[in-house]
Structure formats: C-alpha cells, structure tokens
Scaffold this active site. Structure first.
Site, PDB file in Angstrom:
ATOM      1  N   SER A   1      28.980  -2.810 -68.010  1.00 59.15           N
ATOM      2  CA  SER A   1      29.791  -2.321 -66.911  1.00 59.15           C
ATOM      3  C   SER A   1      29.457  -0.854 -66.672  1.00 59.15           C
ATOM      4  CB  SER A   1      31.279  -2.478 -67.223  1.00 59.15           C
ATOM      5  OG  SER A   1      32.076  -2.041 -66.138  1.00 59.15           O
TER       6      SER A   1
ATOM      7  N   HIS B   1      29.659   0.927 -58.536  1.00 64.54           N
ATOM      8  CA  HIS B   1      30.153   0.203 -59.706  1.00 64.54           C
ATOM      9  C   HIS B   1      29.370  -1.097 -59.822  1.00 64.54           C
ATOM     10  CE1 HIS B   1      32.711  -3.326 -60.853  1.00 64.54           C
ATOM     11  NE2 HIS B   1      32.805  -2.632 -61.964  1.00 64.54           N
TER      12      HIS B   1
ATOM     13  N   ARG C   1      28.787 -10.033 -66.914  1.00 62.59           N
ATOM     14  CA  ARG C   1      29.519 -10.373 -68.129  1.00 62.59           C
ATOM     15  C   ARG C   1      29.422 -11.873 -68.421  1.00 62.59           C
ATOM     16  NH1 ARG C   1      32.711  -9.105 -63.850  1.00 62.59           N
ATOM     17  NH2 ARG C   1      34.109 -10.731 -63.084  1.00 62.59           N
TER      18      ARG C   1
END
Length: 301
Positions: free
Chosen positions: A89, A103, A107
């Site tokens: 992240s 951003h 995952r």
C-alpha cells in the site's frame, strides 16, 4: 492449500515494493526511502524530497485466529476463520501543489477453517487526487488504467472505474476524493492464476500511470495561494482515510502497526470553516469540473 501459492504472491509484493521505491526515488532526485522493518512488514518512507514532501510504500503480512469485524461484516461466512492478509500500500504527497497525490494498493487475503476449503481473494487499485486539475493528466491516468485491464476483458475497466468512483466518494461532503482510477475487491472468479495475474497487472502499471504526470508538473511554479489550497484539500484526504476507508479500519482492527497504517496521512494539513473558492478560479474548477464523475477517455484532446 490446493492451487493457492501464497509464497508467489509474497515474492511479487516484495519485488513490487522494491521497484516502486526505486522508480519514485529516481523521480525525486534528492531523497531516498528509509526502511523500517517491523517484523510483520517493512515500511519505507520518503520525506522532504525535491518532489515528495512525504510518501510511504508499505508491505505487510499479518495473520490472526479470527477475521476482524471490518472484514467479516460484509462476509459473515468468514467469522471464526483464521486468516492471512498481505499487500503493498502506498501514498505519495508531493510538495508542489500542481503535482497530484496518488494512492495505490494491491492485496491478498486467505481465510481458513479446519475441514473446509480456504476462502481467498485479491483486491486493490489506484486513484489520483489532484489539487489543480489538468485534463491531460486525467486522460493519461485513466488510459493506463484501461490498458492494464484490457487483457482481462473489455468490461473490466468500466466496472472497476465505477467501483473506484463509488468507493472514494465522501458522503459527508457530497464530493469525490479525487478523479478516480480503479478499485476492486473480493476477486476470486476465474481461479487463482487468473486473479493473481490481474493483481500483478494493476500493481505493475501504477508507476506508468503516475510518473509521467509527476514529471510534467514537478517544475511548475507555485506560490502561497496554491500551497494554502493544497493544505486545505489535504484535509479532505484525511477525512476520507479516517472516516470511510476500510483498509485503515482493517489495519487497526487486525493489530497492524499503527505508524505504518497512518503513514497515508499528509505531513501538513489545514481546515477552514465554510471556506469557498472564488467563482471562476482554478480552485473552483477542481470541485466543479474535475471531481464530478466523468468518462475521461471520451474527452477530445
């Protein structure tokens, strides 16, 4: 676990963190990422660079005996299962107000229970948060996003763009956090290999989407007016992360490292009561022209 290669996912994520840090350091040209290995992950943070005021690229691999409430609330069948969660992240906060914040996250989750098949899925995406909007940048960002999705089906980009637009909407402000990108979660359709390939395509395309925008904007001149507006808009970023973001909540509930979880917050921010931009100004254009949901790829150059 049949056909699920957790070790391969972890190798990819660690290598992705390395590549992204190397590329962003090169763009900055002054500061380097400093690593903090905290056992279940490694946080890399860059501060006071020539381009990036603060940024972080984190890898984490957490495990537990029971899924946190933030994860099992919308999937009650996961209650009582042990789990592993790993991902990369990142958030980059530039100094220059003309360079947007970005951003990204990719995952993998797997939840297990004796005598039952494991439940696994991938998630991730990336989104762009400009302070001053440029259509050229938005088109480029979304074109790279679409290109990453295209090999997996023509319906993937529009579906995950909409999910991103919906996810990063701040109901309490009635506005979007930024100009979107893509967001996906609970991905396990088509089998592990196909889903893993898609997650890799998303992770690998992030710097292709972001770095050309940074290079275009990082030398633009700015003054205190632009800086103050940037700090004001950063307040919206903080609000979203602390009020709405599921990843922040999951990290805190799963015993993740608080310093690493809150690394996403900008170093400086300001709020001002009921402030409104001047009509017709570049600041007003952000909320009027850029934050409303748009099909950026249909705009003529």
């Amino acid at each position: 676990m049949k056909n699920i290669d957790i070790a391969a996912v972890k190798r990819f994520l660690l290598a992705l963190q390395d590549r992204i840090c190397d590329q962003l350091s090169a763009v900055d040209g002054k500061a380097e990422f400093v690593e903090d290995d905290w056992g279940r992950g490694r946080s890399r943070v860059i501060t006071d660079g020539a381009v990036f005021e603060k940024g972080g690229v984190n890898f984490s691999h957490v495990q537990g005996d029971a899924m946190p409430g933030s994860a099992s609330a919308h999937r009650p069948e996961l209650a009582g299962r042990s789990y592993q969660a790993m991902g990369v992240s990142l958030v980059m906060h530039p100094q220059n107000p003309y360079v947007p914040t970005s951003h990204a996250n990719v995952r993998f989750f797997v939840a297990e229970k004796p005598g039952e098949e494991p439940v696994w899925w991938f998630g991730g995406g990336y989104d762009l948060t400009p302070y001053y909007g440029f259509e050229e940048d938005c088109r480029h960002w979304h074109q790279i996003t679409k290109d990453a999705c295209e090999p997996f089906g023509s319906d993937i980009y529009p579906k995950y763009k909409k999910w991103c637009d919906d996810y990063f909407y701040m109901g309490h402000r009635d506005e979007a956090r930024g100009v979107g990108g893509l967001f996906f979660d609970d991905l396990n359709e088509g089998g592990f290999d196909s889903c893993f390939e898609f997650m890799q395509a998303v992770g690998n395309s992030y710097t292709d989407a972001y770095i050309p925008i940074v290079e275009r904007r990082k030398t633009m001149s700015w003054d205190d007016r632009q800086r103050q507006f940037q700090l004001y808009r950063r307040g919206r970023y903080v609000e979203f992360n602390l009020v709405h973001d599921r990843g922040t909540l999951f990290g805190l509930q799963s015993g993740g490292r608080t310093e690493s979880i809150l690394m996403s917050l900008p170093p400086l921010v300001r709020w001002e009561y009921n402030w409104q931009p001047e009509a017709g100004s570049p600041e007003a254009a952000l909320t009027e022209e850029f934050l409303p949901v748009r099909d950026w790829l249909s705009i003529e150059k």
